[in-house]
Design a protein around this motif. Structure first.
Motif, PDB file in Angstrom:
ATOM      1  N   HIS A   7       0.859  -1.191   0.000  1.00  0.00           N
ATOM      2  CA  HIS A   7       0.000   0.000   0.000  1.00  0.00           C
ATOM      3  C   HIS A   7       0.890   1.234   0.000  1.00  0.00           C
ATOM      4  N   PRO A   8       0.569   2.235  -0.826  1.00  0.00           N
ATOM      5  CA  PRO A   8       1.481   3.376  -0.943  1.00  0.00           C
ATOM      6  C   PRO A   8       1.530   4.290   0.275  1.00  0.00           C
ATOM      7  N   THR A   9       0.457   4.312   1.086  1.00  0.00           N
ATOM      8  CA  THR A   9       0.415   5.318   2.141  1.00  0.00           C
ATOM      9  C   THR A   9       0.106   4.719   3.513  1.00  0.00           C
ATOM     10  N   ALA A  10       1.158   4.476   4.263  1.00  0.00           N
ATOM     11  CA  ALA A  10       1.041   4.140   5.679  1.00  0.00           C
ATOM     12  C   ALA A  10       1.732   5.249   6.455  1.00  0.00           C
ATOM     13  N   PHE A  11       1.123   5.679   7.543  1.00  0.00           N
ATOM     14  CA  PHE A  11       1.696   6.779   8.309  1.00  0.00           C
ATOM     15  C   PHE A  11       3.015   6.391   8.966  1.00  0.00           C
ATOM     16  N   VAL A  12       3.968   7.310   8.909  1.00  0.00           N
ATOM     17  CA  VAL A  12       5.184   7.195   9.699  1.00  0.00           C
ATOM     18  C   VAL A  12       4.943   7.944  10.997  1.00  0.00           C
ATOM     19  N   ASP A  13       5.001   7.235  12.112  1.00  0.00           N
ATOM     20  CA  ASP A  13       4.718   7.822  13.417  1.00  0.00           C
ATOM     21  C   ASP A  13       5.937   8.617  13.891  1.00  0.00           C
ATOM     22  N   PRO A  14       5.789   9.933  14.113  1.00  0.00           N
ATOM     23  CA  PRO A  14       6.939  10.731  14.568  1.00  0.00           C
ATOM     24  C   PRO A  14       7.528  10.220  15.884  1.00  0.00           C
ATOM     25  N   LYS A  15       6.708   9.530  16.679  1.00  0.00           N
ATOM     26  CA  LYS A  15       7.197   9.000  17.957  1.00  0.00           C
ATOM     27  C   LYS A  15       8.036   7.741  17.769  1.00  0.00           C
TER      28      LYS A  15
ATOM     29  N   GLU B  50      14.403   9.090   1.323  1.00  0.00           N
ATOM     30  CA  GLU B  50      14.235   9.125   2.772  1.00  0.00           C
ATOM     31  C   GLU B  50      14.082  10.578   3.221  1.00  0.00           C
ATOM     32  N   ILE B  51      13.290  10.791   4.239  1.00  0.00           N
ATOM     33  CA  ILE B  51      13.095  12.135   4.780  1.00  0.00           C
ATOM     34  C   ILE B  51      13.872  12.240   6.085  1.00  0.00           C
ATOM     35  N   GLY B  52      14.683  13.258   6.178  1.00  0.00           N
ATOM     36  CA  GLY B  52      15.551  13.421   7.337  1.00  0.00           C
ATOM     37  C   GLY B  52      14.818  13.789   8.607  1.00  0.00           C
TER      38      GLY B  52
ATOM     39  N   GLN C 251       9.593  16.481  11.015  1.00  0.00           N
ATOM     40  CA  GLN C 251       8.692  15.597  11.763  1.00  0.00           C
ATOM     41  C   GLN C 251       9.369  14.299  12.195  1.00  0.00           C
ATOM     42  N   ASN C 252      10.659  14.431  12.526  1.00  0.00           N
ATOM     43  CA  ASN C 252      11.453  13.307  13.042  1.00  0.00           C
ATOM     44  C   ASN C 252      11.808  12.278  11.974  1.00  0.00           C
TER      45      ASN C 252
ATOM     46  N   ALA D 248       7.681  24.766   3.582  1.00  0.00           N
ATOM     47  CA  ALA D 248       8.964  24.674   2.875  1.00  0.00           C
ATOM     48  C   ALA D 248      10.136  24.839   3.834  1.00  0.00           C
ATOM     49  N   ASP D 249      10.001  25.771   4.765  1.00  0.00           N
ATOM     50  CA  ASP D 249      11.069  25.979   5.744  1.00  0.00           C
ATOM     51  C   ASP D 249      11.283  24.725   6.593  1.00  0.00           C
ATOM     52  N   ALA D 250      10.184  24.071   6.985  1.00  0.00           N
ATOM     53  CA  ALA D 250      10.290  22.852   7.788  1.00  0.00           C
ATOM     54  C   ALA D 250      10.964  21.734   6.987  1.00  0.00           C
ATOM     55  N   LEU D 251      10.669  21.695   5.680  1.00  0.00           N
ATOM     56  CA  LEU D 251      11.272  20.686   4.803  1.00  0.00           C
ATOM     57  C   LEU D 251      12.711  21.033   4.433  1.00  0.00           C
ATOM     58  N   LYS D 252      13.083  22.289   4.644  1.00  0.00           N
ATOM     59  CA  LYS D 252      14.393  22.803   4.242  1.00  0.00           C
ATOM     60  C   LYS D 252      14.570  22.744   2.725  1.00  0.00           C
TER      61      LYS D 252
END
Length: 507
Positions: free
Chosen positions: A270-278, A327-329, A333-334, A379-383
């Motif tokens: 499935h393309p969209t499963a949430f990544v839990d910031p915790k 990958e998102i650094g 959002q952690n 955008a700032d949060a994403l850098k």
């Protein structure tokens, strides 16, 4: 006179023996509960075996709803649909690897399946457009304006279980439920299935009767000799949306008595499963319902760019995320826990269309979504360059308003486009193992097919994710719950007929 008396005693003994033999349903998800209710409605009796402490399974986690073509709900909403349209969409999604006969049965019974659930009190008076569908037909529960949300799968399972519990309270002989009870063997004699062996805290016992398997798929079977390694080892790198109970036990045990398997390498990501910031690296993910994209959610990569049709097929969109994202650094959002991921965006109108209480569960309770005041803040949060995100959203506004073609072929644009100067909700989503299209081969009567002679195994039926053939290479959203109801009921009907035939033959 003595002969007649002996005959009467034997006949009476046989009748009691035959009548005492309940139909065994293994698995307490939607397919199992649908089969159980159908058997009881037809005059039969059921013993339901559930390996977990409670019924529900993955069915209770389903969030997008159940498909129905040509339903009263669609008519009331001014939507034109037909079973043939659902057949076409299902075959297209499955690359025509599907068993067409099973698909036609699925579609022909879809409207009745929705009514079956409405008759036990499930309010399926709203529909959603999901990826790969040509028309909105995924029925779900209208979201309340306030209060707690009502997830479709959870409510369906609650209503069916309540109905069965009421039946049990009125006549305990009609419905018996054994929870925390594991099936350890399917018993087959002279080519016929005559019962199962089970184990629980009271030990092992044999239960006699014909059997309906509704034990689910194998998306969490990561054991060394498991089905995931055997048929989809390359997918072990992905997390899963499934509970640990999805081990494929029914598939394994039926295979051990000669059942034929089909499509086992067709494992849906499935393309969209949430990544839990915790806990970004958690191996089990919470599904980001396809209904979110059905209400207008957009997907961008870590560079702030759209990369695909948000309402495309699941396998298509998964492929696009793996090709066009990274990958998102941890700065955002952690991070994504090392997984290639996308970012799901929604505005207030998208949220209201999806349902504020349901969205608040994702955003406030689970904290998957973070609110940004505008595209510059995002955008700032994403850098990334503010101009990139702003242009992405402005370009989509043009597409949404019909002023230019979508480069990714998107033709349906739900609810509202997101404007750069308005609040934006964002969550990280990643592909995850979600569903196994393969399983036991069945025929149109839900009878399990023998690998040896390609004929039905007498006394053995299967429905739901334990079976294969309906979905082909890729499953449409909403077809899982539909398959459970349609083939669960068919399995129940035919198991009852077989049971009644066996009674007559025994007498």
């Amino acid at each position: 006179m003595l002969f007649q008396l002996i005959f009467l005693v034997l006949a009476t003994t046989n009748m009691v023996k035959a009548e005492e033999q309940k139909i065994i349903v293994v698995g307490g998800g939607l397919a199992g509960l649908s089969a159980s209710l159908e058997i009881i409605n037809g005059g039969g009796r059921v013993v339901l075996i559930e390996g977990e402490a409670n019924t529900g399974g993955n069915s209770a986690k389903a969030s997008s709803g159940i498909n129905g073509a040509g339903t009263a709900t669609q008519s009331n909403l001014g939507l034109t649909d037909s079973p043939s349209n659902l057949v076409s969409d299902t075959l297209s999604a499955g690359d025509n690897e599907n068993n067409k006969n099973l698909v036609e049965i699925l579609a022909a019974n879809s409207a009745d399946a929705v009514e079956f659930l409405r008759n036990v009190g499930v309010d399926l008076t709203d529909v959603n457009l999901c990826g790969g569908h040509s028309v909105a037909r995924t029925h779900w529960i209208p979201s309340p304006k306030e209060g707690r949300p009502i997830p479709a799968g959870f409510e369906i399972m609650k209503r069916l279980r309540t109905k069965l519990d009421k039946i049990k309270a009125e006549d305990a002989e009609l419905f018996e439920l054994l929870t925390s009870t594991k099936m350890t063997k399917i018993i087959k004699e002279d080519g016929k299935v005559i019962g199962i062996e089970v184990e629980n805290n009271e030990g092992r016992q044999i239960i006699h009767g014909n059997v309906v398997l509704a034990t689910g798929g194998f998306s969490s079977d990561r054991s060394k000799d498991g089905l995931l390694i055997e048929f989809g080892g390359e997918k072990l790198e992905f997390p899963s949306t499934n509970g640990q109970f999805a081990r494929g036990d029914g598939v394994k045990l039926a295979r051990s008595i000669g059942a034929k398997l089909i499509g086992m390498n067709r494992i849906q990501i499935h393309p969209t499963a949430f990544v839990d910031p915790k806990d970004p690296k958690a191996s089990t993910k919470f599904l980001a319902a396809e209904a979110l994209r059905g209400k207008g959610a957009l997907l961008i990569n870590g560079n702030g760019e759209r990369f695909g049709n948000e309402l495309g097929r699941r396998d298509y969109l998964t492929g696009k995320i793996l090709e066009e994202s990274q990958e998102i650094g941890e700065h955002f959002q952690n991070g994504s826990g090392g997984q290639k991921s996308a970012i799901m965006l929604m505005n207030e109108k998208n949220v209201e269309a999806f349902g504020r209480p349901a969205f608040n569960f994702y955003a406030i309770v689970k904290k998957f979504f973070v609110k940004y005041e505008n595209s510059d803040e995002l955008a700032d949060a994403l850098k990334v360059d503010r101009k990139t995100v702003k242009e992405t959203l402005e370009n989509y506004v043009q597409i949404f308003n019909g002023k230019k073609e979508d480069p990714f072929g998107k033709r349906v644009f739900p609810v509202a486009s997101i404007l750069p100067n308005e609040p934006i909700y964002a969550a990280i989503v990643t592909p995850a193992i979600h569903y196994t299209m393969g399983g036991l081969e069945i025929d149109g009567n839900a009878q399990v097919i023998s690998a040896q002679n390609e004929k039905p195994i007498e006394g053995l039926y299967a429905a739901g994710e334990v079976s294969g053939g309906v979905h082909g290479s890729n499953r449409l959203a909403g077809n899982s719950l539909l398959e459970c109801v349609v083939f669960g009921r068919i399995a129940g009907q035919n198991a009852l007929k077989y049971n009644q035939k066996s009674v007559r033959e025994e007498l």
